[in-house]
Motif scaffolding. Sequence first.
Motif, PDB file in Angstrom:
ATOM      1  N   LEU A  66      53.165  83.405  39.207  1.00 23.13           N
ATOM      2  CA  LEU A  66      54.067  82.755  40.393  1.00 23.13           C
ATOM      3  C   LEU A  66      55.474  83.002  40.147  1.00 23.13           C
ATOM      4  O   LEU A  66      56.182  83.224  41.052  1.00 23.13           O
ATOM      5  N   ALA A  67      56.032  82.855  38.756  1.00 19.02           N
ATOM      6  CA  ALA A  67      57.230  83.108  38.560  1.00 19.02           C
ATOM      7  C   ALA A  67      57.777  84.791  39.018  1.00 19.02           C
ATOM      8  O   ALA A  67      58.858  84.870  39.204  1.00 19.02           O
ATOM      9  N   GLU A  68      56.887  85.419  38.561  1.00 20.57           N
ATOM     10  CA  GLU A  68      57.110  87.131  38.821  1.00 20.57           C
ATOM     11  C   GLU A  68      57.361  87.113  40.284  1.00 20.57           C
ATOM     12  O   GLU A  68      58.029  88.249  40.556  1.00 20.57           O
ATOM     13  N   ARG A  69      56.367  86.635  41.037  1.00 22.52           N
ATOM     14  CA  ARG A  69      56.591  86.854  42.284  1.00 22.52           C
ATOM     15  C   ARG A  69      57.485  85.928  43.152  1.00 22.52           C
ATOM     16  O   ARG A  69      57.754  85.808  44.405  1.00 22.52           O
ATOM     17  N   GLN A  70      58.420  85.238  42.589  1.00 22.47           N
ATOM     18  CA  GLN A  70      59.213  84.331  42.880  1.00 22.47           C
ATOM     19  C   GLN A  70      58.871  83.214  43.708  1.00 22.47           C
ATOM     20  O   GLN A  70      59.391  83.032  44.870  1.00 22.47           O
ATOM     21  N   LEU A  72      57.883  80.070  42.906  1.00 26.79           N
ATOM     22  CA  LEU A  72      58.426  78.803  42.141  1.00 26.79           C
ATOM     23  C   LEU A  72      59.298  77.981  42.913  1.00 26.79           C
ATOM     24  O   LEU A  72      60.371  78.852  43.321  1.00 26.79           O
ATOM     25  N   PRO A  73      59.121  77.001  43.123  1.00 27.03           N
ATOM     26  CA  PRO A  73      60.439  76.040  43.551  1.00 27.03           C
ATOM     27  C   PRO A  73      61.717  76.133  42.660  1.00 27.03           C
ATOM     28  O   PRO A  73      61.382  76.059  41.626  1.00 27.03           O
ATOM     29  N   PRO A  74      62.851  75.736  43.170  1.00 23.45           N
ATOM     30  CA  PRO A  74      63.978  75.730  42.464  1.00 23.45           C
ATOM     31  C   PRO A  74      63.947  74.520  41.819  1.00 23.45           C
ATOM     32  O   PRO A  74      63.512  73.456  42.623  1.00 23.45           O
ATOM     33  N   PRO A  75      64.552  74.101  40.820  1.00 23.18           N
ATOM     34  CA  PRO A  75      65.080  74.778  39.606  1.00 23.18           C
ATOM     35  C   PRO A  75      64.095  75.504  38.719  1.00 23.18           C
ATOM     36  O   PRO A  75      64.476  76.499  37.891  1.00 23.18           O
ATOM     37  N   LEU A  76      62.912  75.286  38.883  1.00 21.09           N
ATOM     38  CA  LEU A  76      61.656  75.819  38.038  1.00 21.09           C
ATOM     39  C   LEU A  76      61.853  77.388  37.948  1.00 21.09           C
ATOM     40  O   LEU A  76      61.672  78.110  36.970  1.00 21.09           O
ATOM     41  N   GLN A  77      61.878  77.950  39.116  1.00 25.33           N
ATOM     42  CA  GLN A  77      61.951  79.590  39.212  1.00 25.33           C
ATOM     43  C   GLN A  77      62.924  80.039  38.361  1.00 25.33           C
ATOM     44  O   GLN A  77      62.860  80.792  37.564  1.00 25.33           O
ATOM     45  N   LYS A  78      64.210  79.447  38.411  1.00 25.25           N
ATOM     46  CA  LYS A  78      65.487  80.064  37.683  1.00 25.25           C
ATOM     47  C   LYS A  78      64.972  79.723  36.330  1.00 25.25           C
ATOM     48  O   LYS A  78      65.245  80.644  35.347  1.00 25.25           O
ATOM     49  N   MET A  79      64.562  78.577  35.973  1.00 28.98           N
ATOM     50  CA  MET A  79      64.165  78.427  34.384  1.00 28.98           C
ATOM     51  C   MET A  79      63.166  79.302  34.083  1.00 28.98           C
ATOM     52  O   MET A  79      63.403  79.547  32.792  1.00 28.98           O
ATOM     53  N   MET A  80      62.149  79.839  34.673  1.00 30.56           N
ATOM     54  CA  MET A  80      61.248  80.764  34.275  1.00 30.56           C
ATOM     55  C   MET A  80      61.876  82.191  34.149  1.00 30.56           C
ATOM     56  O   MET A  80      61.580  83.083  33.148  1.00 30.56           O
ATOM     57  N   GLU A  81      62.579  82.576  35.075  1.00 35.82           N
ATOM     58  CA  GLU A  81      63.334  83.982  35.020  1.00 35.82           C
ATOM     59  C   GLU A  81      64.304  83.863  33.851  1.00 35.82           C
ATOM     60  O   GLU A  81      64.184  85.125  33.205  1.00 35.82           O
ATOM     61  N   VAL A  82      64.807  83.103  33.397  1.00 38.34           N
ATOM     62  CA  VAL A  82      65.852  83.132  32.074  1.00 38.34           C
ATOM     63  C   VAL A  82      64.923  82.673  31.016  1.00 38.34           C
ATOM     64  O   VAL A  82      65.831  82.681  29.888  1.00 38.34           O
ATOM     65  N   ASP A  83      63.781  82.014  30.975  1.00 38.71           N
ATOM     66  CA  ASP A  83      63.169  81.523  29.774  1.00 38.71           C
ATOM     67  C   ASP A  83      64.080  80.367  29.207  1.00 38.71           C
ATOM     68  O   ASP A  83      64.295  80.457  28.060  1.00 38.71           O
ATOM     69  N   GLU A  84      64.419  79.525  29.976  1.00 40.36           N
ATOM     70  CA  GLU A  84      65.258  78.610  29.381  1.00 40.36           C
ATOM     71  C   GLU A  84      64.712  77.874  28.114  1.00 40.36           C
ATOM     72  O   GLU A  84      63.611  77.407  28.216  1.00 40.36           O
ATOM     73  N   PRO A  85      65.747  77.921  26.954  1.00 37.24           N
ATOM     74  CA  PRO A  85      65.237  77.447  25.830  1.00 37.24           C
ATOM     75  C   PRO A  85      64.877  76.030  25.738  1.00 37.24           C
ATOM     76  O   PRO A  85      64.087  75.608  24.815  1.00 37.24           O
ATOM     77  N   ARG A 121      56.090  89.822  20.179  1.00 34.80           N
ATOM     78  CA  ARG A 121      57.214  90.636  20.238  1.00 34.80           C
ATOM     79  C   ARG A 121      57.424  91.189  21.585  1.00 34.80           C
ATOM     80  O   ARG A 121      58.496  91.201  22.303  1.00 34.80           O
ATOM     81  N   LYS A 122      56.346  92.015  22.064  1.00 38.19           N
ATOM     82  CA  LYS A 122      56.540  92.542  23.284  1.00 38.19           C
ATOM     83  C   LYS A 122      56.433  91.806  24.460  1.00 38.19           C
ATOM     84  O   LYS A 122      57.198  92.013  25.375  1.00 38.19           O
ATOM     85  N   LEU A 123      55.754  90.837  24.456  1.00 37.68           N
ATOM     86  CA  LEU A 123      55.762  89.743  25.465  1.00 37.68           C
ATOM     87  C   LEU A 123      57.173  89.090  25.665  1.00 37.68           C
ATOM     88  O   LEU A 123      57.590  88.490  26.684  1.00 37.68           O
ATOM     89  N   ASN A 124      57.697  88.878  24.554  1.00 36.02           N
ATOM     90  CA  ASN A 124      59.035  87.903  24.514  1.00 36.02           C
ATOM     91  C   ASN A 124      60.375  89.058  24.845  1.00 36.02           C
ATOM     92  O   ASN A 124      61.371  88.401  25.166  1.00 36.02           O
ATOM     93  N   ASN A 125      59.838  90.330  24.886  1.00 31.52           N
ATOM     94  CA  ASN A 125      60.973  91.130  25.273  1.00 31.52           C
ATOM     95  C   ASN A 125      61.438  91.154  26.651  1.00 31.52           C
ATOM     96  O   ASN A 125      62.589  91.728  27.136  1.00 31.52           O
ATOM     97  N   ASP A 127      60.642  92.472  29.603  1.00 28.34           N
ATOM     98  CA  ASP A 127      60.607  93.866  30.107  1.00 28.34           C
ATOM     99  C   ASP A 127      60.309  94.045  31.686  1.00 28.34           C
ATOM    100  O   ASP A 127      59.272  94.710  32.004  1.00 28.34           O
ATOM    101  N   GLY A 128      60.675  93.090  32.323  1.00 20.63           N
ATOM    102  CA  GLY A 128      60.263  93.092  33.611  1.00 20.63           C
ATOM    103  C   GLY A 128      59.383  92.127  34.118  1.00 20.63           C
ATOM    104  O   GLY A 128      59.387  91.503  35.178  1.00 20.63           O
TER     105      GLY A 128
END
Length: 172
Positions: A66-70, A72-85, A121-125, A127-128
């Motif tokens: 859902l996050a990849e397709r954008q 999710l509601p804000p602010p959750l969408q942004k948190m997922m996009e940046v992988d909020e620590p 490692r690959k999943l955490n990179n 890469d799109g």
Amino acid sequence: MFYRHVVELLNRRGVTLESIAAIAFSLQHPYNDKLERQECLESVEHVLRKREVQNALITGVALDELAERQELPPPLQKMMEVDEPLYGIDEILALSITNVYGTIGLTGFGYLDKTKQGILRKLNNHDGGIHVFLDDLVAGIAAAASARIAHEYPDMDRYREDLNLYEEGPVE
């Protein structure tokens, strides 16, 4: 019940059972030099047959997609996009998997969360794709599979003879 479905979900996201088994092998091989990768694969399959593991995986992958397709509601969408620590819910969901075979899974998960071995490692990179949940869920599965193996080969067995803890009774 959903075993085939979760295996297909993992494959669709670029994760094979063999790649998870490789991580479980790396966790357990230092303690069991006779361990074979096939045993790790069987342990991963065992973990994936548990309904609570299937539910966690289905939920986490759905949120990533859902996050990849954008969608999710804000602010959750942004948190997922940046992988909020400080988000942390991804780890909480994965922790539901780690304890399936006892608390040893928790230490394995913590180690994997820091070292990001193999497919992690690959999943955490980033890469799109968004794998906020998936990387932790895969680490949780590998840690649980490793813990399952550890329970089958307890370290104390090596020392029991020296400590006289076998059926003969307590040492006096």
